[in-house]
Motif scaffolding. Structure first.
Motif, PDB file in Angstrom:
ATOM      1  N   GLY A  89     -59.338   1.541   5.231  1.00 62.95           N
ATOM      2  CA  GLY A  89     -59.232   2.682   6.144  1.00 62.95           C
ATOM      3  C   GLY A  89     -60.393   2.692   7.119  1.00 62.95           C
ATOM      4  N   PHE A 102     -65.640   1.574  10.706  1.00 66.56           N
ATOM      5  CA  PHE A 102     -66.746   2.114   9.892  1.00 66.56           C
ATOM      6  C   PHE A 102     -66.404   2.243   8.423  1.00 66.56           C
ATOM      7  N   ASP A 140     -56.571  -1.334   7.822  1.00 68.61           N
ATOM      8  CA  ASP A 140     -56.162   0.005   8.245  1.00 68.61           C
ATOM      9  C   ASP A 140     -54.647   0.017   8.421  1.00 68.61           C
ATOM     10  N   ALA A 159     -53.548   0.486   1.917  1.00 65.98           N
ATOM     11  CA  ALA A 159     -54.286  -0.102   0.801  1.00 65.98           C
ATOM     12  C   ALA A 159     -53.397  -0.238  -0.438  1.00 65.98           C
ATOM     13  N   GLU A 160     -52.565   0.772  -0.690  1.00 67.29           N
ATOM     14  CA  GLU A 160     -51.745   0.749  -1.913  1.00 67.29           C
ATOM     15  C   GLU A 160     -50.585  -0.239  -1.818  1.00 67.29           C
ATOM     16  N   ARG A 189     -65.076   4.982   3.913  1.00 68.72           N
ATOM     17  CA  ARG A 189     -65.687   6.229   4.366  1.00 68.72           C
ATOM     18  C   ARG A 189     -64.610   7.105   4.987  1.00 68.72           C
TER      19      ARG A 189
END
Ligand code: SAH
Length: 241
Positions: free
Chosen positions: A79, A84, A102, A133-134, A151
């Motif tokens: 993400g 960042f 992302d 991500a999943e 973050r």
């Protein structure tokens, strides 16, 4: 578009980080490109030069000062948004092998163009992955990273499920958090996923904002059923054993 090199050096030195002219030049390119791009694609609410330096760049690079790592370590930033903390980490440590992830296609396009520009100054070693991500944790990326970072992506209990499957055993998940989250909120899930809190650090960013850094070590494999679907991850139910 950034405070002067001397000012930036002083601010980084407060955290015992030595900022070189080359790194500063890369940050300048980054800030200018991001602010320009931000006019057409919403990337960040932080656009004031001093804030970009402190709340994006410095905030991103402090966590690596708390862990030991070696050249060639693989780092995944989940993400990452406008980059960042992954991209500033790689600017300071280009020997890291960085993967940025992302779900948002516009952010991916920005990151691709950004990294191309930064390569004029710093030899970045970076891969960019578009996906949730999943959804990406069942193939070759599983258990492939020495360091996983995130973050401002999700509460710790959910974030752990995004992040832990990607860490190698012995690897580290760095959860960058603000003042509002405690480890206890995610502890049960972190442990269920094979993690253990190795260290917890609290510090104030230059200017005062409180930051919490959870340094989580992966001590056991993440059970195969994780990560679950997004609907299950966000349903706030306790994990079933
Ligand atoms: N880490 C950046 C961006 C935070 S905004 C920063 O600190 O500035 C949250 C970002 O996470 C968005 O870009 C969003 O697209 C991405 N994101 C949220 N959930 C995600 C998921 N499950 N998998 C991948 N990316 C995700």
């Amino acid at each position: 578009m950034l405070p002067s090199f001397e000012t930036a050096q002083k601010i980084f030195a407060e955290f015992e980080i030595n900022l070189t002219e080359t790194e500063y030049a890369a940050f300048l390119t980054y800030a200018e490109f991001m602010v320009e791009y931000n006019k057409k694609v919403n990337l960040t609410a932080i656009t004031e030069p001093h804030d970009i330096l402190v709340k994006h760049f410095l905030d991103s690079v402090i966590p690596l000062t708390y862990i030991e790592f070696e050249p060639g370590f693989t780092l995944l930033d989940i993400g990452t948004g406008a980059g960042f903390p992954g991209v500033p980490m790689a600017i300071m440590h280009p020997e890291l092998s960085l993967t940025l992830m992302d779900a948002n296609g516009k952010k991916i396009t920005f990151l691709t163009e950004l990294c191309e520009k930064l390569r004029d100054t710093i030899p970045l070693n970076v891969k960019i992955v578009k996906g949730r991500a999943e959804d990406c944790a069942r193939g070759e990326l599983r258990a492939a990273f020495d360091i996983v970072t995130a973050r401002a992506v999700a509460p710790l209990s959910q974030l752990a499920e995004y992040a832990m499957p990607y860490a190698k055993i012995g690897g580290t998940f760095l959860a960058l958090k603000g003042a509002s989250e405690s480890y206890e909120q995610g502890a049960a899930m972190v442990e269920e996923l094979g993690g253990d809190l190795a260290d917890f650090v609290e510090y104030n960013l230059s200017g005062g904002d409180l930051r919490r850094l959870f340094i989580i070590e992966k001590i056991d494999i993440t059970p195969k059923k994780y990560p679950r679907s997004n609907a299950q991850i966000t349903a706030r139910k306790a994990p079933r054993r």
